[in-house]
Write an enzyme that holds these catalytic residues in place. Structure first.
Site, mmCIF file in Angstrom:
data_model
loop_
_atom_site.group_PDB
_atom_site.id
_atom_site.type_symbol
_atom_site.label_atom_id
_atom_site.label_comp_id
_atom_site.label_asym_id
_atom_site.label_seq_id
_atom_site.Cartn_x
_atom_site.Cartn_y
_atom_site.Cartn_z
ATOM 1 N N SER A 188 0.823 -1.209 0.000
ATOM 2 C CA SER A 188 0.000 0.000 0.000
ATOM 3 C C SER A 188 0.859 1.262 0.000
ATOM 4 C CB SER A 188 -0.955 -0.064 1.184
ATOM 5 O OG SER A 188 -2.103 0.652 0.880
ATOM 6 N N HIS A 227 -7.771 -5.654 0.844
ATOM 7 C CA HIS A 227 -6.523 -4.897 0.859
ATOM 8 C C HIS A 227 -5.651 -5.350 2.036
ATOM 9 C CE1 HIS A 227 -4.148 -1.261 0.219
ATOM 10 N NE2 HIS A 227 -4.219 -0.998 1.512
HETATM 11 C C1 GCU Z 1 -5.331 4.671 2.254
HETATM 12 C C2 GCU Z 1 -4.820 5.451 1.052
HETATM 13 C C3 GCU Z 1 -4.092 4.552 0.060
HETATM 14 C C4 GCU Z 1 -3.043 3.742 0.776
HETATM 15 C C5 GCU Z 1 -3.650 2.999 1.925
HETATM 16 C C6 GCU Z 1 -2.660 2.214 2.778
HETATM 17 O O1 GCU Z 1 -6.376 3.832 1.855
HETATM 18 O O2 GCU Z 1 -5.917 6.101 0.471
HETATM 19 O O3 GCU Z 1 -3.501 5.332 -0.955
HETATM 20 O O4 GCU Z 1 -2.419 2.887 -0.143
HETATM 21 O O5 GCU Z 1 -4.279 3.912 2.797
HETATM 22 O O6 GCU Z 1 -1.490 2.592 2.862
HETATM 23 O O7 GCU Z 1 -3.073 1.220 3.378
#
Ligand code: GCU
Length: 394
Positions: free
Chosen positions: A231, A373
């Protein structure tokens, strides 16, 4: 509060979401991607020497100027202190080293704390995986009382690799008010410049200092280090890998917007949404591209192209539409011309592969994991297979 108030709030919330993010493929706008091999002056580079001399540096500068900020390389000194060493960690399967990496510049210093396990009973230096840890410290528990799928150290050790991690907060707290308290103390001018690095730049800088350490540790084969990030950590892994060619393999897990996903698709998270929520990640220039994706001189496939010719693995997750799985696959697909200049041809299918059908035997690897995610054992297992294929052809 009247009875209708909660409903009004919910309606407002849904309306707001609908206005700001798109999850409908039919609403993805028409877009034209900037050409990976075409220089700003309009020439198309067709060999690796022109790529390395002209287009590659040009792209790196464009990403630094417009998105991630500058990447300062100078410092006065660096020192590695082993603070803890256990010869028979993990029931004797591994050696544990905890290392404090202290970097000094102009009287200021920053400490990066590395946790490193190397497999025992190996005569030669071993290849390693390094995780940029953007979760809690316990994720990389050195005592192994806490075990997390996010960093499945035992599994990696049993596969014959060293496994390491550092905490992003050591380099820059992940907070819009305090991100300056780390690496940026060493480079105060960055804070005044519109193209100055912020948190993601600082985290990437720290990954390179860990690489400085690996080059000094005889147990590690520093020519075979895979950098992994999830992420926001995945965005960082890509930026670090683009800048520091010592990383042999780059792995971006669910990196999404301003990571592997194409910005011009405006699917899920957008530049405006990310800048509004995380103003401390990217440089100030990036804010000029809120709702103006087409004005950006680059798109994210060109960040992936900067990893060429090194192996690159990108993942997504089926329920993680916010990170735009399709946009990440298209980005990988569109990075191929840079690999072609080195005679490296990826085995990527034209159509995005089905869920849980990893592409491992290819210089550009990909999978879309079923689920949410996250970074899981399924992902790590594929990273290990990918590294096995790249290093040993199996
Ligand atoms: C949020 C953000 C993302 C990122 C994520 C993370 O959702 O909007 O861009 O990748 O956090 O780091 O888990």
């Amino acid at each position: 509060m009247s009875k209708t108030m909660p409903f009004l709030f919910i309606l407002l919330f849904l309306f707001n979401k609908a206005m700001t993010q798109n999850y409908d493929e039919s609403k993805v706008p028409d877009y034209t991607l900037p050409e990976v091999l075409k220089t700003e002056s309009g020439n198309v580079v067709n060999n690796k020497s022109a790529w390395e001399k002209v287009r590659r540096p040009e792209l790196l500068t464009l990403f630094a100027e417009n998105i991630y900020g500058q990447m300062p390389k100078d410092f006065d000194s660096i020192r590695f202190t082993i603070t803890n060493e256990v010869a028979d960690a993990m029931d004797g399967r591994a050696q544990l080293k905890q290392v404090t990496i202290s970097v000094w510049r102009m009287g200021k210093s920053v400490d990066i704390h590395l946790v490193l396990f190397t497999p025992n009973n190996r005569k030669k230096p071993v290849p390693a995986f390094l995780l940029i840890n953007n979760r809690e410290d316990s994720t990389m528990d050195a005592t192994r009382k806490i075990k997390s799928e996010f960093w499945p150290a035992e599994m990696v050790i049993d596969s014959g690799y060293a496994i390491a991690a550092f905490q992003v907060a050591d380099a820059a707290p992940d907070d819009k008010d305090t991100y300056q308290n780390g690496v940026l103390q060493l480079y105060p001018k960055q804070l005044q410049a519109d193209n100055g690095m912020k948190a993601i730049g600082a985290w990437a800088w720290a990954a390179s200092r860990v690489m400085d350490y690996f080059e000094k540790d005889k147990a590690i084969d520093a020519k075979k280090v895979a950098l992994v990030g999830h992420s926001r950590g995945g965005k960082t892994a890509l930026w670090a890998g683009a800048n520091d060619r010592r990383f042999a393999i780059v792995i971006s897990n669910c990196s999404g917007n301003s990571g592997a996903a194409l910005s011009r698709r405006k699917f899920g998270e957008t530049i405006k949404l990310i800048n509004n929520q995380f103003p401390h990640w990217f440089n100030d220039n990036y804010k000029k591209f809120n709702d103006k994706e087409d004005a950006l001189p680059v798109d994210q496939h060109e960040l992936l192209a900067l990893i060429a010719p090194r192996p690159l693995y990108v993942t997504s997750a089926s329920e993680d539409l916010w990170a735009d799985p399709k946009g990440m696959y298209l980005s990988l697909w569109n990075a191929q011309p840079a690999y072609g200049l080195y005679g490296k041809h990826a085995a990527l299918p034209t159509e995005m592969p089905a869920v849980n059908s990893p592409i491992i035997h290819s210089v550009l690897g990909y999978h879309e994991r079923e689920g949410i995610h996250d970074l899981t054992k399924y992902d790590w297992n594929n990273f290990i297979q990918f590294a096995n294929y790249q290093y040993y052809g199996k």
